[in-house]
Motif scaffolding. Structure first.
Motif, PDB file in Angstrom:
ATOM      1  N   TRP A  54       8.741 -10.492  28.713  1.00  0.00           N
ATOM      2  CA  TRP A  54       8.006  -9.677  27.746  1.00  0.00           C
ATOM      3  C   TRP A  54       6.836  -9.011  28.451  1.00  0.00           C
ATOM      4  O   TRP A  54       6.527  -9.307  29.607  1.00  0.00           O
ATOM      5  CB  TRP A  54       7.533 -10.532  26.568  1.00  0.00           C
ATOM      6  N   ALA A  55       6.176  -8.087  27.744  1.00  0.00           N
ATOM      7  CA  ALA A  55       4.996  -7.409  28.274  1.00  0.00           C
ATOM      8  C   ALA A  55       3.747  -8.017  27.662  1.00  0.00           C
ATOM      9  O   ALA A  55       3.718  -8.327  26.471  1.00  0.00           O
ATOM     10  CB  ALA A  55       5.054  -5.916  27.972  1.00  0.00           C
ATOM     11  N   SER A  56       2.696  -8.177  28.475  1.00  0.00           N
ATOM     12  CA  SER A  56       1.451  -8.780  28.006  1.00  0.00           C
ATOM     13  C   SER A  56       0.274  -8.167  28.746  1.00  0.00           C
ATOM     14  O   SER A  56       0.396  -7.769  29.912  1.00  0.00           O
ATOM     15  CB  SER A  56       1.476 -10.300  28.235  1.00  0.00           C
ATOM     16  N   ASN A  57      -0.873  -8.130  28.057  1.00  0.00           N
ATOM     17  CA  ASN A  57      -2.114  -7.708  28.713  1.00  0.00           C
ATOM     18  C   ASN A  57      -3.024  -8.901  28.986  1.00  0.00           C
ATOM     19  O   ASN A  57      -4.225  -8.746  29.169  1.00  0.00           O
ATOM     20  CB  ASN A  57      -2.838  -6.643  27.883  1.00  0.00           C
ATOM     21  N   ARG A  58      -2.457 -10.105  29.018  1.00  0.00           N
ATOM     22  CA  ARG A  58      -3.238 -11.309  29.306  1.00  0.00           C
ATOM     23  C   ARG A  58      -3.786 -11.291  30.724  1.00  0.00           C
ATOM     24  O   ARG A  58      -3.292 -10.553  31.603  1.00  0.00           O
ATOM     25  CB  ARG A  58      -2.373 -12.560  29.091  1.00  0.00           C
ATOM     26  N   ASP A  59      -4.763 -12.145  30.976  1.00  0.00           N
ATOM     27  CA  ASP A  59      -5.301 -12.296  32.320  1.00  0.00           C
ATOM     28  C   ASP A  59      -4.255 -12.931  33.239  1.00  0.00           C
ATOM     29  O   ASP A  59      -3.375 -13.665  32.791  1.00  0.00           O
ATOM     30  CB  ASP A  59      -6.548 -13.180  32.296  1.00  0.00           C
ATOM     31  N   LEU A  67       4.636  -7.420  33.137  1.00  0.00           N
ATOM     32  CA  LEU A  67       5.807  -8.154  32.668  1.00  0.00           C
ATOM     33  C   LEU A  67       5.643  -9.624  33.032  1.00  0.00           C
ATOM     34  O   LEU A  67       5.284  -9.963  34.170  1.00  0.00           O
ATOM     35  CB  LEU A  67       7.085  -7.603  33.306  1.00  0.00           C
ATOM     36  N   TRP A  68       5.908 -10.498  32.059  1.00  0.00           N
ATOM     37  CA  TRP A  68       5.830 -11.935  32.233  1.00  0.00           C
ATOM     38  C   TRP A  68       7.174 -12.560  31.875  1.00  0.00           C
ATOM     39  O   TRP A  68       7.963 -11.966  31.136  1.00  0.00           O
ATOM     40  CB  TRP A  68       4.737 -12.531  31.335  1.00  0.00           C
ATOM     41  N   GLN A  69       7.408 -13.754  32.404  1.00  0.00           N
ATOM     42  CA  GLN A  69       8.607 -14.475  32.017  1.00  0.00           C
ATOM     43  C   GLN A  69       8.283 -15.953  31.805  1.00  0.00           C
ATOM     44  O   GLN A  69       7.316 -16.483  32.350  1.00  0.00           O
ATOM     45  CB  GLN A  69       9.718 -14.327  33.053  1.00  0.00           C
ATOM     46  N   ALA A  70       9.101 -16.578  30.973  1.00  0.00           N
ATOM     47  CA  ALA A  70       9.013 -18.015  30.735  1.00  0.00           C
ATOM     48  C   ALA A  70      10.419 -18.590  30.814  1.00  0.00           C
ATOM     49  O   ALA A  70      11.418 -17.873  30.666  1.00  0.00           O
ATOM     50  CB  ALA A  70       8.385 -18.307  29.376  1.00  0.00           C
ATOM     51  N   ARG A  81       4.702 -16.880  33.779  1.00  0.00           N
ATOM     52  CA  ARG A  81       4.190 -16.312  35.030  1.00  0.00           C
ATOM     53  C   ARG A  81       4.504 -14.825  35.099  1.00  0.00           C
ATOM     54  O   ARG A  81       5.518 -14.362  34.565  1.00  0.00           O
ATOM     55  CB  ARG A  81       4.796 -17.023  36.239  1.00  0.00           C
ATOM     56  N   PRO A  82       3.631 -14.032  35.758  1.00  0.00           N
ATOM     57  CA  PRO A  82       3.900 -12.596  35.898  1.00  0.00           C
ATOM     58  C   PRO A  82       5.051 -12.362  36.874  1.00  0.00           C
ATOM     59  O   PRO A  82       5.294 -13.162  37.788  1.00  0.00           O
ATOM     60  CB  PRO A  82       2.579 -12.048  36.444  1.00  0.00           C
ATOM     61  N   LEU A  83       5.761 -11.260  36.684  1.00  0.00           N
ATOM     62  CA  LEU A  83       6.872 -10.931  37.567  1.00  0.00           C
ATOM     63  C   LEU A  83       6.366 -10.291  38.861  1.00  0.00           C
ATOM     64  O   LEU A  83       5.359  -9.584  38.863  1.00  0.00           O
ATOM     65  CB  LEU A  83       7.835  -9.961  36.879  1.00  0.00           C
ATOM     66  N   PRO A  84       7.078 -10.497  39.957  1.00  0.00           N
ATOM     67  CA  PRO A  84       6.686  -9.846  41.214  1.00  0.00           C
ATOM     68  C   PRO A  84       6.880  -8.330  41.179  1.00  0.00           C
ATOM     69  O   PRO A  84       6.421  -7.638  42.095  1.00  0.00           O
ATOM     70  CB  PRO A  84       7.626 -10.497  42.245  1.00  0.00           C
ATOM     71  N   LEU A  85       7.515  -7.809  40.132  1.00  0.00           N
ATOM     72  CA  LEU A  85       7.706  -6.367  39.985  1.00  0.00           C
ATOM     73  C   LEU A  85       6.443  -5.657  39.518  1.00  0.00           C
ATOM     74  O   LEU A  85       6.357  -4.433  39.577  1.00  0.00           O
ATOM     75  CB  LEU A  85       8.824  -6.090  38.972  1.00  0.00           C
ATOM     76  N   ASP A  86       5.456  -6.398  39.043  1.00  0.00           N
ATOM     77  CA  ASP A  86       4.256  -5.796  38.465  1.00  0.00           C
ATOM     78  C   ASP A  86       3.406  -5.098  39.522  1.00  0.00           C
ATOM     79  O   ASP A  86       3.363  -5.504  40.688  1.00  0.00           O
ATOM     80  CB  ASP A  86       3.413  -6.870  37.773  1.00  0.00           C
ATOM     81  N   THR A  87       2.714  -4.038  39.076  1.00  0.00           N
ATOM     82  CA  THR A  87       1.801  -3.295  39.935  1.00  0.00           C
ATOM     83  C   THR A  87       0.454  -3.168  39.226  1.00  0.00           C
ATOM     84  O   THR A  87       0.274  -3.650  38.105  1.00  0.00           O
ATOM     85  CB  THR A  87       2.349  -1.886  40.233  1.00  0.00           C
ATOM     86  N   ALA A  88      -0.476  -2.477  39.856  1.00  0.00           N
ATOM     87  CA  ALA A  88      -1.781  -2.245  39.235  1.00  0.00           C
ATOM     88  C   ALA A  88      -1.695  -1.271  38.068  1.00  0.00           C
ATOM     89  O   ALA A  88      -2.633  -1.162  37.281  1.00  0.00           O
ATOM     90  CB  ALA A  88      -2.762  -1.720  40.281  1.00  0.00           C
ATOM     91  N   ALA A  89      -0.565  -0.567  37.944  1.00  0.00           N
ATOM     92  CA  ALA A  89      -0.323   0.306  36.796  1.00  0.00           C
ATOM     93  C   ALA A  89       0.237  -0.539  35.644  1.00  0.00           C
ATOM     94  O   ALA A  89       0.114  -1.770  35.646  1.00  0.00           O
ATOM     95  CB  ALA A  89       0.637   1.425  37.192  1.00  0.00           C
ATOM     96  N   ARG A 101      22.970  -8.540  35.055  1.00  0.00           N
ATOM     97  CA  ARG A 101      22.814  -7.856  36.342  1.00  0.00           C
ATOM     98  C   ARG A 101      21.451  -7.202  36.528  1.00  0.00           C
ATOM     99  O   ARG A 101      20.962  -7.109  37.648  1.00  0.00           O
ATOM    100  CB  ARG A 101      23.903  -6.785  36.503  1.00  0.00           C
ATOM    101  N   TRP A 102      20.849  -6.696  35.436  1.00  0.00           N
ATOM    102  CA  TRP A 102      19.675  -5.840  35.580  1.00  0.00           C
ATOM    103  C   TRP A 102      18.604  -6.177  34.565  1.00  0.00           C
ATOM    104  O   TRP A 102      18.902  -6.554  33.436  1.00  0.00           O
ATOM    105  CB  TRP A 102      20.061  -4.362  35.379  1.00  0.00           C
ATOM    106  N   LEU A 103      17.357  -5.979  34.978  1.00  0.00           N
ATOM    107  CA  LEU A 103      16.217  -5.915  34.078  1.00  0.00           C
ATOM    108  C   LEU A 103      15.753  -4.465  34.053  1.00  0.00           C
ATOM    109  O   LEU A 103      15.386  -3.903  35.092  1.00  0.00           O
ATOM    110  CB  LEU A 103      15.075  -6.807  34.565  1.00  0.00           C
ATOM    111  N   TYR A 104      15.775  -3.847  32.880  1.00  0.00           N
ATOM    112  CA  TYR A 104      15.266  -2.493  32.694  1.00  0.00           C
ATOM    113  C   TYR A 104      13.834  -2.579  32.168  1.00  0.00           C
ATOM    114  O   TYR A 104      13.494  -3.502  31.422  1.00  0.00           O
ATOM    115  CB  TYR A 104      16.136  -1.722  31.699  1.00  0.00           C
ATOM    116  N   PHE A 105      13.005  -1.596  32.502  1.00  0.00           N
ATOM    117  CA  PHE A 105      11.632  -1.567  32.004  1.00  0.00           C
ATOM    118  C   PHE A 105      11.053  -0.170  32.188  1.00  0.00           C
ATOM    119  O   PHE A 105      11.683   0.716  32.804  1.00  0.00           O
ATOM    120  CB  PHE A 105      10.759  -2.618  32.697  1.00  0.00           C
ATOM    121  N   ALA A 106       9.848   0.042  31.658  1.00  0.00           N
ATOM    122  CA  ALA A 106       9.140   1.307  31.815  1.00  0.00           C
ATOM    123  C   ALA A 106       7.846   1.064  32.574  1.00  0.00           C
ATOM    124  O   ALA A 106       7.214   0.014  32.439  1.00  0.00           O
ATOM    125  CB  ALA A 106       8.846   1.932  30.453  1.00  0.00           C
TER     126      ALA A 106
END
Length: 293
Positions: A54-59, A67-70, A81-89, A101-106
């Motif tokens: 899911w998406a979160s604006n948590r610390d 993007l976070w996963q549990a 925990r946050p995904l390694p795909l995350d950036t400063a954006a 096979r895939w995780l899609y996101f924006a």
């Protein structure tokens, strides 16, 4: 009495197991782990039931929305925990493909075609993710693309965009799968209006569609439409007590491991953890046809 009632509600949510037979109208998802004091939006569950993203604006993330996963263990969600795909954006709007096979996101990260673009990352055998891949043209353009969702039977991509050619504002578009890519998106006839339509998802094998429609207060209300004679029609509010015309309820996705249930984001009075929380409800039935795209 108020404190005792709140504790009872929270205790019930902690014991909540995601099964249709156990649901009342709705239940909060993973309070303290998934649903927290921060905002949580658009949860997607893997077909094997073991992973929630899911998406979160948590610390604790890389910056902005992440993007976070549990992991589902011992009948509850653990190890957020946050995904390694995350950036400063911003990384938002995750969708786990049912084939695993895939995780899609924006994301609005650097290097895209416009504002928000759609990406996908392969799921690896060890449970991790490969590098993010921009879906490219004609899916992504100079404007914004959000909320990807795949139709399970034929892989048709549903997305929201504010590009030209729609009815106005944000509109829902669909793009047929073309091999390992997608054809040019087309606006969804019978759904789009002068306001904003976003956060779409296929239901009931493509016989129904759930989406969010913007309201005058800046929020959104979830709508349910059915496929009739090759066209989407009969759109009306999704039956959920806190899905009101003046509220803000959005980002409904079916649980791939329990197709009779939806995960939605919103603000129930109780149980409640913070801003936007994630809730689980029964998926609506549909007698629509399957010939709408």
């Amino acid at each position: 009495m108020r404190t005792r009632s709140l504790l009872l509600a929270l205790s019930a949510s902690l014991l909540f197991a995601p099964r249709v037979t156990a649901l009342a109208e709705f239940g909060i998802e993973g309070i303290g782990v998934v649903s927290t004091r921060a905002d949580e939006l658009r949860a997607t569950r893997s077909a094997d039931g073991r992973r929630l993203v899911w998406a979160s604006n948590r610390d604790g993330g890389a910056g902005g929305w992440d993007l976070w996963q549990a992991t589902w263990q011992d009948a509850r969600w653990t190890d957020p925990r946050p995904l390694p795909l995350d950036t400063a954006a911003d990384e938002v709007d995750p969708f786990l493909a049912a084939d695993g096979r895939w995780l899609y996101f924006a994301s609005n990260r650097d290097g895209g075609h416009g504002g928000f673009d759609l990406y996908r990352a392969p799921l690896l055998d060890d449970g991790g993710f490969g590098p993010a891949q921009n879906l490219g043209a004609p899916i992504n353009g100079a404007d914004d693309e959000r909320s990807p969702a795949l139709r399970e039977d034929d892989g048709t991509l549903l997305l929201a965009s504010n590009r030209a050619g729609g009815a106005g504002g944000w509109d829902l578009w669909s793009a047929r799968r073309d091999g390992d890519r997608f054809a040019a998106p087309r606006p969804m006839a019978g759904i789009n209006g002068a306001g904003d339509e976003l956060d779409g998802a296929w239901l009931a094998g493509g016989r129904a569609l759930v989406f969010a429609r913007g309201n005058a207060g800046g929020g959104a209300q979830l709508q349910l439409a059915h496929c009739r004679h090759g066209r989407w029609s009969d759109a009306g509010p999704l039956a959920l007590s806190f899905n009101t015309a003046d509220g803000d309820t959005r980002a409904a996705l079916p649980d791939a491991s329990t197709p009779g249930e939806l995960l939605v984001s919103g603000h129930a009075r109780a149980p409640r953890a913070g801003g936007f929380d994630l809730y689980r409800m029964r998926a609506p039935a549909s007698d629509g046809a399957g010939d709408c795209r």
